[in-house]
Design a protein around this motif. Structure first.
Motif, PDB file in Angstrom:
ATOM      1  N   LEU A  16       0.846  -1.184   0.000  1.00  0.00           N
ATOM      2  CA  LEU A  16       0.000   0.000   0.000  1.00  0.00           C
ATOM      3  C   LEU A  16       0.885   1.238   0.000  1.00  0.00           C
ATOM      4  N   SER A  17       0.724   2.099  -1.003  1.00  0.00           N
ATOM      5  CA  SER A  17       1.542   3.307  -1.077  1.00  0.00           C
ATOM      6  C   SER A  17       0.737   4.575  -0.844  1.00  0.00           C
ATOM      7  N   SER A  18      -0.569   4.541  -1.125  1.00  0.00           N
ATOM      8  CA  SER A  18      -1.411   5.709  -0.891  1.00  0.00           C
ATOM      9  C   SER A  18      -2.848   5.262  -0.685  1.00  0.00           C
ATOM     10  N   LEU A  19      -3.559   6.063   0.074  1.00  0.00           N
ATOM     11  CA  LEU A  19      -4.927   5.727   0.455  1.00  0.00           C
ATOM     12  C   LEU A  19      -5.727   7.008   0.540  1.00  0.00           C
ATOM     13  N   MET A  20      -6.937   7.003  -0.003  1.00  0.00           N
ATOM     14  CA  MET A  20      -7.796   8.185   0.115  1.00  0.00           C
ATOM     15  C   MET A  20      -9.258   7.771   0.089  1.00  0.00           C
ATOM     16  N   ILE A  33      -7.139   3.029  -3.157  1.00  0.00           N
ATOM     17  CA  ILE A  33      -5.797   2.734  -2.666  1.00  0.00           C
ATOM     18  C   ILE A  33      -4.842   2.586  -3.846  1.00  0.00           C
ATOM     19  N   GLY A  34      -3.641   3.081  -3.643  1.00  0.00           N
ATOM     20  CA  GLY A  34      -2.575   2.911  -4.612  1.00  0.00           C
ATOM     21  C   GLY A  34      -1.620   1.858  -4.087  1.00  0.00           C
ATOM     22  N   CYS A  35      -1.304   0.896  -4.912  1.00  0.00           N
ATOM     23  CA  CYS A  35      -0.397  -0.191  -4.548  1.00  0.00           C
ATOM     24  C   CYS A  35       0.719  -0.253  -5.584  1.00  0.00           C
ATOM     25  N   THR A  36       1.727  -1.067  -5.311  1.00  0.00           N
ATOM     26  CA  THR A  36       2.845  -1.170  -6.245  1.00  0.00           C
ATOM     27  C   THR A  36       2.418  -1.712  -7.600  1.00  0.00           C
ATOM     28  N   ASN A  37       1.281  -2.388  -7.668  1.00  0.00           N
ATOM     29  CA  ASN A  37       0.845  -2.951  -8.952  1.00  0.00           C
ATOM     30  C   ASN A  37      -0.411  -2.289  -9.511  1.00  0.00           C
ATOM     31  N   GLY A  38      -0.841  -1.160  -8.956  1.00  0.00           N
ATOM     32  CA  GLY A  38      -1.985  -0.475  -9.532  1.00  0.00           C
ATOM     33  C   GLY A  38      -2.802   0.322  -8.532  1.00  0.00           C
ATOM     34  N   ILE A  39      -3.924   0.834  -9.030  1.00  0.00           N
ATOM     35  CA  ILE A  39      -4.865   1.614  -8.213  1.00  0.00           C
ATOM     36  C   ILE A  39      -6.171   0.850  -8.171  1.00  0.00           C
ATOM     37  N   TYR A  40      -6.707   0.719  -6.958  1.00  0.00           N
ATOM     38  CA  TYR A  40      -7.905  -0.074  -6.702  1.00  0.00           C
ATOM     39  C   TYR A  40      -8.965   0.794  -6.036  1.00  0.00           C
ATOM     40  N   VAL A  41     -10.234   0.501  -6.321  1.00  0.00           N
ATOM     41  CA  VAL A  41     -11.346   1.283  -5.775  1.00  0.00           C
ATOM     42  C   VAL A  41     -12.380   0.340  -5.187  1.00  0.00           C
ATOM     43  N   LEU A  70      -6.703   0.938 -12.503  1.00  0.00           N
ATOM     44  CA  LEU A  70      -5.534   1.323 -13.283  1.00  0.00           C
ATOM     45  C   LEU A  70      -4.371   0.395 -12.967  1.00  0.00           C
ATOM     46  N   GLU A  71      -3.704  -0.059 -14.002  1.00  0.00           N
ATOM     47  CA  GLU A  71      -2.512  -0.880 -13.822  1.00  0.00           C
ATOM     48  C   GLU A  71      -1.302   0.037 -13.972  1.00  0.00           C
ATOM     49  N   ILE A  72      -0.876   0.592 -12.838  1.00  0.00           N
ATOM     50  CA  ILE A  72       0.211   1.570 -12.792  1.00  0.00           C
ATOM     51  C   ILE A  72       1.249   1.055 -11.813  1.00  0.00           C
ATOM     52  N   ASN A  73       2.519   1.135 -12.193  1.00  0.00           N
ATOM     53  CA  ASN A  73       3.577   0.717 -11.290  1.00  0.00           C
ATOM     54  C   ASN A  73       3.931   1.821 -10.304  1.00  0.00           C
ATOM     55  N   ASP A  74       3.831   1.507  -9.032  1.00  0.00           N
ATOM     56  CA  ASP A  74       4.261   2.387  -7.936  1.00  0.00           C
ATOM     57  C   ASP A  74       3.720   3.816  -7.990  1.00  0.00           C
ATOM     58  N   PRO A  75       2.401   4.011  -7.928  1.00  0.00           N
ATOM     59  CA  PRO A  75       1.901   5.391  -7.858  1.00  0.00           C
ATOM     60  C   PRO A  75       2.366   6.038  -6.558  1.00  0.00           C
ATOM     61  N   THR A  76       2.938   7.226  -6.656  1.00  0.00           N
ATOM     62  CA  THR A  76       3.452   7.933  -5.484  1.00  0.00           C
ATOM     63  C   THR A  76       2.333   8.561  -4.680  1.00  0.00           C
ATOM     64  N   SER A  77       1.402   9.225  -5.376  1.00  0.00           N
ATOM     65  CA  SER A  77       0.265   9.834  -4.683  1.00  0.00           C
ATOM     66  C   SER A  77      -0.930   9.927  -5.624  1.00  0.00           C
ATOM     67  N   ILE A  78      -2.119   9.960  -4.996  1.00  0.00           N
ATOM     68  CA  ILE A  78      -3.375  10.046  -5.740  1.00  0.00           C
ATOM     69  C   ILE A  78      -4.254  11.095  -5.074  1.00  0.00           C
ATOM     70  N   VAL A  79      -4.979  11.853  -5.882  1.00  0.00           N
ATOM     71  CA  VAL A  79      -5.880  12.885  -5.367  1.00  0.00           C
ATOM     72  C   VAL A  79      -7.084  12.989  -6.286  1.00  0.00           C
ATOM     73  N   ALA A  80      -8.266  13.051  -5.708  1.00  0.00           N
ATOM     74  CA  ALA A  80      -9.490  13.293  -6.471  1.00  0.00           C
ATOM     75  C   ALA A  80      -9.897  14.745  -6.274  1.00  0.00           C
ATOM     76  N   VAL A  81     -10.164  15.441  -7.362  1.00  0.00           N
ATOM     77  CA  VAL A  81     -10.632  16.830  -7.310  1.00  0.00           C
ATOM     78  C   VAL A  81     -12.014  16.830  -7.957  1.00  0.00           C
ATOM     79  N   SER A  82     -13.028  16.584  -7.127  1.00  0.00           N
ATOM     80  CA  SER A  82     -14.378  16.412  -7.663  1.00  0.00           C
ATOM     81  C   SER A  82     -14.925  17.680  -8.314  1.00  0.00           C
ATOM     82  N   GLU A  83     -14.488  18.869  -7.870  1.00  0.00           N
ATOM     83  CA  GLU A  83     -14.963  20.126  -8.473  1.00  0.00           C
ATOM     84  C   GLU A  83     -14.637  20.197  -9.962  1.00  0.00           C
TER      85      GLU A  83
END
Length: 145
Positions: A16-20, A33-41, A70-83
């Motif tokens: 787990l690298s990021s969580l929101m 959550i962002g993990c070393t092998n992708g982003i999961y919802v 998303l199949e992304i290697n090592d996402p550093t950070s994730i942010v949702a901007v709903s506006e």
């Protein structure tokens, strides 16, 4: 945030690298959550007390509880901007933007991850590496670096 090992079918799947938490987007709360092998919802129950109580259970039951969007290697950070209907992902020293509503549709199975990947836009291109990403609100205005 410290890394948390997740076990998937008897082998180490990711760290787990990021969580929101995406609150009340289109009437539903989501955990991303962002993990070393992708982003999961995962969608959450609307009661925030219930959501916080379920979080450890969802993490332990990771494969069944989340859908990879998303199949992304090592996402550093994730942010949702709903506006702005934007989902920002920092990885591989670059910043990418995805339509937030499409992230939600992929998590529900209403759209394909390939369509989401086709919709990505690289931000700050031509300015060198992006070292970090930060988003905040000041006087009801959303700002980012």
């Amino acid at each position: 945030m410290p890394s948390v090992s997740l076990n998937f079918e008897g082998r180490l799947a990711s760290l787990l690298s990021s969580l929101m938490q995406l609150s009340a987007f289109q009437g539903t709360n989501y955990l991303v959550i962002g993990c070393t092998n992708g982003i999961y919802v995962r969608d959450l129950v609307n009661d925030s007390r219930e959501s916080s109580r379920l979080l450890p259970v969802l993490i332990v039951n990771f494969p069944a509880a989340f859908r990879q969007v998303l199949e992304i290697n090592d996402p550093t950070s994730i942010v949702a901007v709903s506006e702005f209907n934007e989902f920002l992902v920092h990885y591989e020293s670059a910043l990418y933007s995805y339509p937030l509503d499409l992230i939600v549709r992929v998590s529900r199975g209403d759209a394909t991850p390939e369509g989401l990947d086709d919709s990505k836009e690289r931000l700050a291109q031509g300015r060198g590496d992006v070292l970090f990403m930060k988003v905040g609100c000041i006087f009801d205005e959303t700002l980012s670096e």
